[in-house]
Design a protein around this motif. Structure first.
Motif, short mmCIF file in Angstrom:
data_model
loop_
_atom_site.label_atom_id
_atom_site.label_comp_id
_atom_site.label_asym_id
_atom_site.label_seq_id
_atom_site.Cartn_x
_atom_site.Cartn_y
_atom_site.Cartn_z
N UNK A 1 31.56 46.55 43.00
CA UNK A 1 31.07 47.73 43.72
C UNK A 1 29.78 48.28 43.11
N UNK A 2 29.53 47.89 41.84
CA UNK A 2 28.29 48.37 41.20
C UNK A 2 27.29 47.22 41.10
N UNK B 1 23.50 48.08 40.85
CA UNK B 1 22.94 48.49 39.56
C UNK B 1 22.85 47.28 38.61
N UNK B 2 23.80 46.34 38.73
CA UNK B 2 23.72 45.14 37.91
C UNK B 2 22.50 44.29 38.30
N UNK C 1 33.17 40.89 38.51
CA UNK C 1 32.00 40.69 39.36
C UNK C 1 32.36 39.89 40.60
N UNK D 1 23.73 41.25 30.80
CA UNK D 1 23.14 42.08 31.85
C UNK D 1 23.43 43.55 31.58
N UNK E 1 30.56 54.15 41.04
CA UNK E 1 31.98 53.84 40.92
C UNK E 1 32.49 53.86 39.48
N UNK E 2 31.64 54.19 38.52
CA UNK E 2 32.08 54.22 37.12
C UNK E 2 31.19 55.19 36.35
N UNK F 1 35.52 48.68 38.09
CA UNK F 1 34.21 48.84 37.46
C UNK F 1 34.24 49.54 36.11
N UNK G 1 32.34 49.01 31.47
CA UNK G 1 31.30 49.88 30.92
C UNK G 1 31.79 50.59 29.68
#
Lengths: 113, 219
Positions: A1-2, A5-6, A39, B10, B92-93, B124, B128
């Motif tokens: 979902x992110x 940004x990745x 991912x 990344x 989402x995070x 997600x 992080x």
């Protein structure tokens, strides 16, 4: 979902490499995706298509080396596919299973000129 | 054509900021716990119960992440905790940078424990690092016992699992043994505590675990 940004993070790293190595164009970006990285490769490719416009990677493709999702049995050592998610070992029936894999998402290399 | 080896994560920028956060937390002797779960598992309720048990003897700060609204921080302030709300407006995070921005103006040495209530999402947030010392995954009996095998990432990176809403077990087809096997498939030996915020059962064990982490951070 992110993934967007990745994809932006990937582009930032590509630009930093360009500043260091001075290439003009990127043809391919090779990624290593861990089994526990969360991912979705397709979503990442789609997001990358959005951020690569008007950059040195405008025509670059993404090559993904996805780590296999594997579960091993802690009792007998048998190995099986983690999807859809066995609850017991196919060989000995034990529920003491171990999902292995990395959470990493790395840029391995760039093909450039 | 040339091949340039990169070998870089990344998420390296996030990891760098997380390392800076961790340095600040360590310097202040502050214990930081990052709480992950699905939406509705009861993280905020667990924090309200935590406040009732611990606020008189520990100085607790909460950073609460949600996509929208200040509701959770309001609930926690009513429960007697100091709370900062982060509204991500779609993200989402929580990221290390969001935490860095919030703690920039906070005197961290004024607290013993920082509890970070992450966005309700099992995918997600697990990828992080925020700079926390410990990570907790909160599950609830109403979500079903197969969550750990469906969303292994959160369990894989956790130091503790809290199974909440156990007062509802008599009414649900929830197999505790299957849940525990799934959680330990993702993370060998993962400790699992059972709690109910309605009956307060198990909350004392959760608070004892927090006490142990606070002592470890001070040492």
């Amino acid at each position: 979902m992110h993934e967007l940004s990745l994809a932006q993070n990937i582009m930032e790293i590509v630009e930093a490499e360009r500043a260091e190595h001075g290439f003009e164009r990127v043809h391919e970006i090779r990624l290593k995706v861990g089994a526990l990285s969360g991912i979705d490769p397709q979503a990442l490719e789609l997001a990358f298509e959005a951020v690569r416009e008007d950059t040195c990677a405008a025509e670059a493709t993404i090559e993904i080396d996805a780590e296999p999702r594997v579960v091993t049995c802690r009792r007998c050592g048998a190995t099986m596919d983690a999807d859809p998610g066995p609850v017991a070992c196919g060989s000995c029936g034990s529920t003491d299973l171990d999902l292995q894999g990395s959470t990493g998402l790395d840029i391995v290399s760039l093909e450039v000129d | 054509m040339a091949d340039i080896p990169v070998r870089k994560s990344v998420r390296s920028r996030n990891d760098e900021i997380a390392a800076e956060n961790r340095g600040r937390f360590r310097e202040a002797g502050l214990c930081v716990v990052n709480m992950l779960s699905s939406p509705g598992s009861g993280k905020t309720s667990l924090l309200e119960r935590t406040a009732a048990h611990m606020k008189d003897r520990l100085r607790i700060l909460v950073i609460d992440g949600d996509v929208e609204t200040e509701r959770d921080a309001d609930r926690l302030r009513k429960a007697g905790l100091e709370a900062i709300q982060i509204q991500t407006h779609g993200s989402c995070h929580l990221s290390a940078a969001m935490i860095a921005e919030q703690i920039a103006t906070v005197d961290l040495s004024a607290y013993d424990l920082l509890l970070i209530e992450n966005i309700g999402n099992l995918v997600c947030p697990s990828n992080y690092d925020l700079g926390e010392a410990r990570r907790v995954v909160v599950a609830s009996t109403t979500e079903g016992d197969d969550k750990p095998i469906k969303y292994p990432e959160a369990y894989h990176t956790a130091d503790l699992c809290v199974l909440n809403k156990v007062d509802l077990l008599p009414y649900l087809p929830f197999d505790v043994a299957a849940f525990e096997a799934g959680a330990r498939r993702a993370k060998a030996g993962l400790p699992i505590l059972q709690t109910s915020c309605t009956t307060d059962s198990g909350v004392d064990a959760w608070c004892r675990w927090l006490d142990d982490q606070v002592r470890a951070a001070e040492a």
